[in-house]
Design an enzyme around this catalytic site. Structure first.
Site, PDB file in Angstrom:
ATOM      1  N   HIS A   1      19.028  29.387  43.516  1.00 51.05           N
ATOM      2  CA  HIS A   1      20.283  28.979  44.162  1.00 51.05           C
ATOM      3  C   HIS A   1      21.396  30.013  43.947  1.00 51.05           C
ATOM      4  CE1 HIS A   1      18.066  25.257  44.686  1.00 51.05           C
ATOM      5  NE2 HIS A   1      17.700  25.409  43.428  1.00 51.05           N
TER       6      HIS A   1
ATOM      7  N   HIS B   1      14.734  27.334  37.640  1.00 51.67           N
ATOM      8  CA  HIS B   1      15.399  26.192  38.270  1.00 51.67           C
ATOM      9  C   HIS B   1      15.603  25.057  37.279  1.00 51.67           C
ATOM     10  CE1 HIS B   1      14.959  27.403  42.576  1.00 51.67           C
ATOM     11  NE2 HIS B   1      14.126  28.250  42.001  1.00 51.67           N
TER      12      HIS B   1
ATOM     13  N   GLU C   1      10.916  24.454  36.246  1.00 54.09           N
ATOM     14  CA  GLU C   1      11.940  23.416  36.445  1.00 54.09           C
ATOM     15  C   GLU C   1      12.348  22.924  35.063  1.00 54.09           C
ATOM     16  OE1 GLU C   1      13.442  22.483  39.127  1.00 54.09           O
ATOM     17  OE2 GLU C   1      12.153  22.891  40.845  1.00 54.09           O
TER      18      GLU C   1
ATOM     19  N   GLU D   1      22.956  23.251  38.896  1.00 53.43           N
ATOM     20  CA  GLU D   1      21.697  23.950  38.633  1.00 53.43           C
ATOM     21  C   GLU D   1      21.862  25.466  38.680  1.00 53.43           C
ATOM     22  OE1 GLU D   1      18.655  23.000  41.480  1.00 53.43           O
ATOM     23  OE2 GLU D   1      17.210  24.395  40.595  1.00 53.43           O
TER      24      GLU D   1
HETATM   25 ZN   LIG Z   1      16.161  24.557  42.338  1.00 58.07          ZN
END
Ligand SMILES: [Zn+2]
Length: 268
Positions: A10, A79, A142, A24
């Site tokens: 992102h 992430h 993640e 995030e």
């Molecule tokens: Zn992400």
């Protein structure tokens, strides 16, 4: 020299998952920057290249195009998760991943879980752009859920962010078989204060012979009172010298005192 591509997920107009005051994109950037710092500081023959090092927006294809063009040896995309539930850590490889991608996922997943602890959601395979379009072994991590309170609380702890960073660093190092840098043991060479330095030898001999210093401990630091004694010896000798050449010592002392801005009686 290994090239490690770290992709902070992102960025810019795309904050990624947002909840509990956490974005995030911010965690991904912080973790990515520190992975680079630590990998390069702690290991030999490794260079870390980043998709982004600031809060900017990048398309997914720009990320994989850049990593492929750079000829990176591995890619790790960083992430945080969202979607509720109990939270925890999980990692992704491509659905038809290479053997090396699976090995990279093994190494990363193990070392991150070992440092991070908590819920292990498993090593998964999914058709994600970052792991599909990267030509090199690629894994997407993640790192906890921003929308699960317990995970969000953990993401606010420096110790947890550290564990995530160290877990990635260790996993990459294990997969690539990196060698730790030797700590630079700078030899502590304390000087012998009783031995004069070569560059000061001639001056030290002269000031000793001339009675300004006693010839002892040339390498010792000087105190203010010691400096005062030396300066005063020098001052008096100059007055004597000038008096010998040109008149009365008391008068010269008074004239020097005028220059110095103070008044006192001369003491020989
Ligand atoms: Zn992400």
């Amino acid at each position: 020299m290994y090239k490690v591509w770290i992709d902070a997920g992102h960025g810019g107009k795309d904050p990624g998952a947002v909840a509990n005051g956490i974005q995030e994109k911010d965690i991904a950037l912080k973790v990515s920057l520190d992975i680079k710092k630590r990998l390069e500081a702690q290991y030999e023959d490794v260079q870390v290249l980043l998709s982004r090092s600031t809060d900017i927006f990048l398309e997914l294809k720009d990320r994989t195009n850049k990593a492929n063009a750079a000829g990176a040896d591995i890619l790790v995309s960083i992430h945080c998760n969202a979607g509720g539930g109990k939270g925890g850590f999980e990692s992704f490889r491509y659905t038809s991943a290479s053997q090396n991608s699976i090995k990279l996922q093994d190494a990363l997943h193990r070392s991150i879980m070992a440092k991070l602890g908590g819920i292990d959601r498993g090593q998964k395979a999914q058709n994600l752009h970052m792991v599909r379009e990267s030509k090199m072994p690629a894994v997407l991590t993640e790192n906890l859920f921003v929308d699960v309170i317990a995970d969000a609380d953990r993401l606010n702890l420096a110790s947890v962010i550290n564990a995530i960073i160290d877990g990635h660093v260790q996993g990459v190092a294990t997969y690539l078989g990196l060698t730790k840098k030797k700590k630079e043991d700078k030899p502590v060479t304390l000087r012998d204060i009783n031995v004069v330095s070569a560059w000061a030898e001639a001056s030290w001999e002269e000031v000793t012979a001339n009675g300004y210093f006693d010839g002892k401990r040339p390498g010792e630091t000087i105190t203010r009172e010691e400096a005062a004694v030396v300066m005063n010896r020098l001052r008096k000798n100059f007055l004597k010298l000038i008096a010998d050449v040109d008149g009365d010592i008391k008068e010269l002392d008074e004239r020097l005192q005028e220059i110095e801005g103070k008044k006192r009686t001369y003491q020989s």
